[in-house]
Scaffold this motif. Sequence first.
Motif, PDB file in Angstrom:
ATOM      1  N   THR A 231       0.713  -1.233  -0.016  1.00  0.00           N
ATOM      2  CA  THR A 231      -0.127   0.067   0.049  1.00  0.00           C
ATOM      3  C   THR A 231       1.013   1.329   0.007  1.00  0.00           C
ATOM      4  OG1 THR A 231      -1.681  -1.340   1.438  1.00  0.00           O
ATOM      5  CG2 THR A 231      -2.025   1.329   1.295  1.00  0.00           C
ATOM      6  N   GLN A 232       1.951   1.204   0.905  1.00  0.00           N
ATOM      7  CA  GLN A 232       3.020   2.375   0.790  1.00  0.00           C
ATOM      8  C   GLN A 232       3.406   2.587  -0.676  1.00  0.00           C
ATOM      9  OE1 GLN A 232       3.481   4.084   3.867  1.00  0.00           O
ATOM     10  NE2 GLN A 232       4.295   5.451   2.684  1.00  0.00           N
ATOM     11  N   ASN A 233       3.773   1.617  -1.396  1.00  0.00           N
ATOM     12  CA  ASN A 233       4.396   1.693  -2.738  1.00  0.00           C
ATOM     13  C   ASN A 233       3.280   2.237  -3.590  1.00  0.00           C
ATOM     14  OD1 ASN A 233       6.819   0.637  -2.059  1.00  0.00           O
ATOM     15  ND2 ASN A 233       6.554  -1.283  -3.259  1.00  0.00           N
ATOM     16  N   ALA A 234       1.920   1.678  -3.686  1.00  0.00           N
ATOM     17  CA  ALA A 234       1.001   2.288  -4.417  1.00  0.00           C
ATOM     18  C   ALA A 234       0.360   3.664  -4.363  1.00  0.00           C
ATOM     19  CB  ALA A 234      -0.345   1.519  -4.095  1.00  0.00           C
ATOM     20  N   ARG A 235       0.565   4.157  -2.985  1.00  0.00           N
ATOM     21  CA  ARG A 235       0.439   5.669  -2.593  1.00  0.00           C
ATOM     22  C   ARG A 235       1.551   6.276  -3.254  1.00  0.00           C
ATOM     23  NH1 ARG A 235      -3.134   5.707   3.159  1.00  0.00           N
ATOM     24  NH2 ARG A 235      -4.864   4.450   2.481  1.00  0.00           N
ATOM     25  N   GLU A 236       2.620   5.870  -3.068  1.00  0.00           N
ATOM     26  CA  GLU A 236       3.885   6.801  -3.645  1.00  0.00           C
ATOM     27  C   GLU A 236       3.607   7.162  -4.955  1.00  0.00           C
ATOM     28  OE1 GLU A 236       7.677   5.573  -2.668  1.00  0.00           O
ATOM     29  OE2 GLU A 236       7.269   5.291  -0.635  1.00  0.00           O
ATOM     30  N   GLU A 237       3.329   5.907  -5.749  1.00  0.00           N
ATOM     31  CA  GLU A 237       3.111   5.839  -7.423  1.00  0.00           C
ATOM     32  C   GLU A 237       2.067   6.893  -7.789  1.00  0.00           C
ATOM     33  OE1 GLU A 237       4.133   4.713 -11.255  1.00  0.00           O
ATOM     34  OE2 GLU A 237       5.118   4.724  -9.337  1.00  0.00           O
ATOM     35  N   ALA A 238       0.722   6.878  -7.025  1.00  0.00           N
ATOM     36  CA  ALA A 238      -0.115   7.814  -7.421  1.00  0.00           C
ATOM     37  C   ALA A 238       0.202   9.137  -7.252  1.00  0.00           C
ATOM     38  CB  ALA A 238      -1.462   7.444  -6.482  1.00  0.00           C
ATOM     39  N   ALA A 239       0.893   9.409  -5.888  1.00  0.00           N
ATOM     40  CA  ALA A 239       1.528  10.809  -5.723  1.00  0.00           C
ATOM     41  C   ALA A 239       2.473  11.202  -6.884  1.00  0.00           C
ATOM     42  CB  ALA A 239       1.847  10.888  -4.368  1.00  0.00           C
ATOM     43  N   ALA A 240       3.387  10.270  -7.229  1.00  0.00           N
ATOM     44  CA  ALA A 240       4.411  10.684  -8.169  1.00  0.00           C
ATOM     45  C   ALA A 240       3.728  11.153  -9.520  1.00  0.00           C
ATOM     46  CB  ALA A 240       5.469   9.632  -8.247  1.00  0.00           C
ATOM     47  N   ARG A 241       2.580  10.650  -9.985  1.00  0.00           N
ATOM     48  CA  ARG A 241       2.147  10.721 -11.217  1.00  0.00           C
ATOM     49  C   ARG A 241       1.209  12.298 -11.286  1.00  0.00           C
ATOM     50  NH1 ARG A 241       0.921   5.751 -13.753  1.00  0.00           N
ATOM     51  NH2 ARG A 241      -0.935   6.600 -15.044  1.00  0.00           N
ATOM     52  N   VAL A 242       1.405  12.787 -10.203  1.00  0.00           N
ATOM     53  CA  VAL A 242       0.480  13.953 -10.337  1.00  0.00           C
ATOM     54  C   VAL A 242       1.222  15.151  -9.637  1.00  0.00           C
ATOM     55  CG1 VAL A 242      -1.758  13.061 -10.500  1.00  0.00           C
ATOM     56  CG2 VAL A 242      -0.852  13.572  -8.234  1.00  0.00           C
ATOM     57  N   GLY A 243       2.421  15.000  -9.164  1.00  0.00           N
ATOM     58  CA  GLY A 243       3.186  15.910  -8.166  1.00  0.00           C
ATOM     59  C   GLY A 243       4.384  16.706  -9.378  1.00  0.00           C
ATOM     60  N   SER A 244       5.269  17.302  -8.429  1.00  0.00           N
ATOM     61  CA  SER A 244       6.190  17.883  -9.018  1.00  0.00           C
ATOM     62  C   SER A 244       7.669  16.981  -9.135  1.00  0.00           C
ATOM     63  CB  SER A 244       6.613  19.058  -7.914  1.00  0.00           C
ATOM     64  OG  SER A 244       7.531  18.573  -7.033  1.00  0.00           O
ATOM     65  N   PRO A 245       8.586  17.429  -9.661  1.00  0.00           N
ATOM     66  CA  PRO A 245       9.759  16.653  -9.759  1.00  0.00           C
ATOM     67  C   PRO A 245      10.438  15.759  -8.597  1.00  0.00           C
ATOM     68  CG  PRO A 245      10.241  18.337 -11.226  1.00  0.00           C
ATOM     69  CD  PRO A 245       9.006  18.755 -10.209  1.00  0.00           C
ATOM     70  N   VAL A 246       9.978  16.265  -7.391  1.00  0.00           N
ATOM     71  CA  VAL A 246      10.415  15.855  -6.274  1.00  0.00           C
ATOM     72  C   VAL A 246       9.148  15.283  -5.512  1.00  0.00           C
ATOM     73  CG1 VAL A 246      10.495  17.752  -4.858  1.00  0.00           C
ATOM     74  CG2 VAL A 246      12.053  15.817  -4.218  1.00  0.00           C
ATOM     75  N   LEU A 247       9.266  14.034  -4.719  1.00  0.00           N
ATOM     76  CA  LEU A 247       8.149  13.667  -3.976  1.00  0.00           C
ATOM     77  C   LEU A 247       8.956  13.191  -2.379  1.00  0.00           C
ATOM     78  CD1 LEU A 247       5.309  12.441  -3.557  1.00  0.00           C
ATOM     79  CD2 LEU A 247       6.351  10.224  -4.120  1.00  0.00           C
ATOM     80  N   ILE A 248       8.202  13.687  -1.424  1.00  0.00           N
ATOM     81  CA  ILE A 248       8.643  13.489  -0.131  1.00  0.00           C
ATOM     82  C   ILE A 248       7.946  12.456   0.592  1.00  0.00           C
ATOM     83  CG2 ILE A 248       9.184  14.680   2.112  1.00  0.00           C
ATOM     84  CD1 ILE A 248      10.606  15.715  -0.228  1.00  0.00           C
ATOM     85  N   CYS A 249       8.536  11.333   1.096  1.00  0.00           N
ATOM     86  CA  CYS A 249       7.500  10.277   1.441  1.00  0.00           C
ATOM     87  C   CYS A 249       8.117  10.040   3.118  1.00  0.00           C
ATOM     88  CB  CYS A 249       8.272   8.704   0.795  1.00  0.00           C
ATOM     89  SG  CYS A 249       8.111   9.065  -1.033  1.00  0.00           S
ATOM     90  N   ASP A 250       7.035   9.815   3.955  1.00  0.00           N
ATOM     91  CA  ASP A 250       7.287   9.877   5.064  1.00  0.00           C
ATOM     92  C   ASP A 250       7.367   8.364   5.373  1.00  0.00           C
ATOM     93  OD1 ASP A 250       7.263   9.678   7.993  1.00  0.00           O
ATOM     94  OD2 ASP A 250       5.349  10.846   8.263  1.00  0.00           O
ATOM     95  N   THR A 251       8.475   7.810   5.487  1.00  0.00           N
ATOM     96  CA  THR A 251       8.703   6.480   5.261  1.00  0.00           C
ATOM     97  C   THR A 251       8.487   5.575   4.063  1.00  0.00           C
ATOM     98  OG1 THR A 251       9.214   4.293   6.721  1.00  0.00           O
ATOM     99  CG2 THR A 251       6.761   5.215   6.314  1.00  0.00           C
ATOM    100  N   ASP A 252       8.934   4.415   3.839  1.00  0.00           N
ATOM    101  CA  ASP A 252       8.559   3.657   2.544  1.00  0.00           C
ATOM    102  C   ASP A 252       8.658   2.156   2.873  1.00  0.00           C
ATOM    103  OD1 ASP A 252      11.310   3.329   2.955  1.00  0.00           O
ATOM    104  OD2 ASP A 252      12.276   3.446   0.979  1.00  0.00           O
ATOM    105  N   SER A 253       8.620   1.521   1.890  1.00  0.00           N
ATOM    106  CA  SER A 253       8.494   0.106   2.008  1.00  0.00           C
ATOM    107  C   SER A 253       9.732  -0.545   2.513  1.00  0.00           C
ATOM    108  CB  SER A 253       8.049  -0.518   0.635  1.00  0.00           C
ATOM    109  OG  SER A 253       8.982  -0.209  -0.451  1.00  0.00           O
ATOM    110  N   PHE A 254      10.831  -0.060   2.151  1.00  0.00           N
ATOM    111  CA  PHE A 254      12.138  -0.372   2.810  1.00  0.00           C
ATOM    112  C   PHE A 254      12.226  -0.307   4.135  1.00  0.00           C
ATOM    113  CE2 PHE A 254      16.069   1.354   4.456  1.00  0.00           C
ATOM    114  CZ  PHE A 254      16.881  -0.073   4.409  1.00  0.00           C
ATOM    115  N   ALA A 255      11.714   0.845   4.656  1.00  0.00           N
ATOM    116  CA  ALA A 255      11.736   0.861   6.224  1.00  0.00           C
ATOM    117  C   ALA A 255      10.752   0.073   6.790  1.00  0.00           C
ATOM    118  CB  ALA A 255      11.177   2.290   6.389  1.00  0.00           C
ATOM    119  N   THR A 256       9.842  -0.622   6.162  1.00  0.00           N
ATOM    120  CA  THR A 256       8.899  -1.631   6.542  1.00  0.00           C
ATOM    121  C   THR A 256       9.683  -2.869   6.915  1.00  0.00           C
ATOM    122  OG1 THR A 256       7.177  -0.704   5.225  1.00  0.00           O
ATOM    123  CG2 THR A 256       6.949  -2.733   6.032  1.00  0.00           C
TER     124      THR A 256
END
Length: 359
Positions: A231-256
């Motif tokens: 789910t973390q990956n899917a939400r990142e992907e959705a955000a990256a499709r509509v954002g700016s050239p940088v995306l800020i993620c509060d943790t990620d699947s690696f941290a999991t």
Amino acid sequence: MKRHGHGLVLGKFYPPHAGHHHLVRTALDRCERLTVLVCAASVESVPLADRVAWMREAHPGARVVGTVDDIPMDLNDSAVWDAHMAVFAAAVPEPIDAVFSSETYGAELARRFGARSVLVDPGRTLFPVSGTAVRADPAGCWDYLEPPVKAALTRRVVVLGAESTGTTTLALALAEHYRRRGGTWARTGYVAEYGREYSEAKLAALRGRWPGARWEDVSFTTDDFPRIAETQNAREEAAARVGSPVLICDTDSFATTVWHERYVGGRNPLVEKTADRVTHHLWLLTGHEGVAFEDDGLRDGEELRPWMTERFRAELTRTGRTFVEITGSRQERLDAAVAAVDGLLATGWHFTDPLPERR
């Protein structure tokens, strides 16, 4: 009424941009059916499969096919043209009625297909952009890119750390910093930690059965963590499709993977595999020293913070991920994080040059 039977649009789409999409949409409007041929050279750094997938998503009404074409172009050499045409004809063997292009060579390409040439906005007045311009400055051409291309090019920055070390505070401040730059950057995205939402739901469900339940009564199993990571990956992907050239993620699947160690113990290969499916570019590790522990109802590991900080550091190092440790006051942490992200953005995107073309 459609003016042509089978139309063809041919290009590198390295990467595809608004001018390409206008060309394809124009051809779709004028043809009974349309083939888009994506031609990629082996030296190019965007895989052919990705370009085909991007064009198929943008143009579901077209048939999109791909081929490898490693022949340098010389518009004045008939033998070179013949070699290219052999590649094109093998990829698209059906008769072509019209070739749509914005390039000067469009007429000759159409002649060799025995088709009509249709030029579309050759002066690039509607969409003043080119593949060369995008490769040179993706951020400057960001608004000419479709969502899947943006997602592929977005620089993803992860803020991670032990419990109550200011990760969320820093991630929110960092996203706001880039939004204040305005323009394209005003759409800088922030992706919240899904694990926290998942934990809140587990506690709420437990309290539905046992109203007096507290956080320490919640238990996790190894099967919880792949769901969190996916789910973390899917939400990142959705955000990256509509954002700016940088995306800020509060943790990620690696941290999991480390949170799995924290709550269950050991490793879960499914979580690690999920973490490896997404490309992130920079991790900011928040230190625990000098940060007061705040129990917000979902925390109980103050004594584990040094261990978790070390586990994050060790796993980031072991897996070869690029990271910066963030310490100091709140302002010092934000300043260090901005410097690290600006450094990442300054390195650019590093597209390899396409094959040379003689005109």
